[in-house]
Design a protein around this motif. Structure first.
Motif, PDB file in Angstrom:
ATOM      1  N   HIS A  31       1.045  -1.007  -0.146  1.00 31.23           N
ATOM      2  CA  HIS A  31       0.019   0.003   0.155  1.00 31.23           C
ATOM      3  C   HIS A  31       0.650   1.253   0.011  1.00 31.23           C
ATOM      4  O   HIS A  31       1.612   1.477   0.655  1.00 31.23           O
ATOM      5  CB  HIS A  31      -0.978   0.009   1.355  1.00 31.23           C
ATOM      6  N   ASP A  33       0.860   5.446   0.061  1.00 29.84           N
ATOM      7  CA  ASP A  33       0.010   6.601   0.377  1.00 29.84           C
ATOM      8  C   ASP A  33       0.873   7.594  -0.337  1.00 29.84           C
ATOM      9  O   ASP A  33       1.926   8.111   0.052  1.00 29.84           O
ATOM     10  CB  ASP A  33       0.183   6.554   1.883  1.00 29.84           C
ATOM     11  N   HIS A  64      -2.611   4.478  -3.072  1.00 26.23           N
ATOM     12  CA  HIS A  64      -3.931   5.278  -2.332  1.00 26.23           C
ATOM     13  C   HIS A  64      -3.665   7.030  -2.499  1.00 26.23           C
ATOM     14  O   HIS A  64      -2.522   7.442  -1.742  1.00 26.23           O
ATOM     15  CB  HIS A  64      -3.922   4.943  -0.859  1.00 26.23           C
ATOM     16  N   MET A  66      -4.081  10.554  -2.037  1.00 23.75           N
ATOM     17  CA  MET A  66      -4.618  11.626  -1.174  1.00 23.75           C
ATOM     18  C   MET A  66      -4.219  12.885  -1.631  1.00 23.75           C
ATOM     19  O   MET A  66      -3.134  13.610  -1.131  1.00 23.75           O
ATOM     20  CB  MET A  66      -4.181  11.468   0.518  1.00 23.75           C
ATOM     21  N   ASP A 173      -8.433   1.186   5.972  1.00 22.66           N
ATOM     22  CA  ASP A 173      -7.350   1.808   6.177  1.00 22.66           C
ATOM     23  C   ASP A 173      -7.146   2.587   7.303  1.00 22.66           C
ATOM     24  O   ASP A 173      -8.031   3.620   7.311  1.00 22.66           O
ATOM     25  CB  ASP A 173      -6.775   2.609   4.987  1.00 22.66           C
TER      26      ASP A 173
END
Ligand code: DX5
Ligand code: ZN
Length: 223
Positions: A31, A33, A64, A66, A173
């Motif tokens: 994963h 970020d 992911h 953001m 998450d």
């Protein structure tokens, strides 16, 4: 399908990302970020780093995002080699158009929801996406405590997916660890992101196994 464990490299050593990806070689995805210091008050890494991580990672990348302006940037993460690209519902102008573009680029598509964002607007769009990411902390930082109030949102998401007969994944998450993962699994999640729990463990590989064992056990009890 068994529970998927996706360690978050936000808790890895940023000076040794290749080494730390090697430590999670038997996880399901890594994963990643991506934070832009606008959508969230933190800054991590971007396209050139993701591209290199995709080249050296022993497991596929679950990116992911953001970041603001997801419509513009998300497709480039597909091109950079991610296997899965998740954008925030709050940061996309046209989520269905973006989801179709990402699927067209050959990646799995996720839509992420901040704790205060409802899943209901997406329940009629579930067949356009491959995963719903229910954030169980405010996005931006690792090591925060799990928000218990998110369990009903996970349940409603899972119920809608089952009712529609889809195989959309439900990812959780934030604050996922040994003491929370069974509740999250019972609520209906099947993909578990864990940053500090995995990279903070003495034995990273054993921690992945233990989290997977607990999630699978919770699913089995339920079935
Ligand atoms: C937070 C990130 C998470 C973070 C989770 O905004 O999206 O992926 O790494 O960290 P833990 O597992 O420590 O809560
Ligand atoms: Zn994340």
């Amino acid at each position: 399908m068994g529970a998927l464990i996706n360690p978050s490299i936000l808790s890895a050593d940023f000076a040794n990302l290749e080494r730390d990806l090697g430590r999670i070689a038997h996880a399901d995805f890594a994963h990643v970020d991506v934070m832009d210091n606008h959508f969230v008050p933190n800054l991590t890494l971007g396209l050139p780093v993701v591209q290199r991580l995709a080249e050296v990672s022993p497991v596929p990348l679950d990116v992911h995002l953001m970041i603001d302006d997801a419509d513009r940037w998300a497709p480039q993460y597909a091109e950079a080699g991610a296997a899965s690209v998740t954008f925030h519902a709050e940061a996309a102008q046209a989520p269905v158009r973006l989801a179709r573009e990402l699927r067209g680029a050959g990646v799995r598509v996720g839509v992420a929801l901040r704790p205060a964002s409802p899943v209901e607007p997406f329940l009629d769009l579930l067949d356009e996406i491959d995963m719903v990411l229910v954030m169980t902390v405010e996005p931006g930082f690792g090591g925060q405590s799990f928000i218990e109030g998110m369990l009903p949102k996970i349940r409603r998401t899972r119920a809608a997916i089952d009712e529609a007969g889809l195989d959309t994944w439900v990812q959780v998450d934030g604050g996922v660890a040994r003491d929370t993962i069974a509740r999250v699994a019972r609520a209906g999640a099947n993909v578990f992101v864990a940053g500090s729990a995995v990279y903070g463990a003495d034995d990273v590989a054993a921690e992945i196994d233990e989290l997977r064992r607990r999630a699978d056990a919770a699913h089995t009890v339920q079935a």
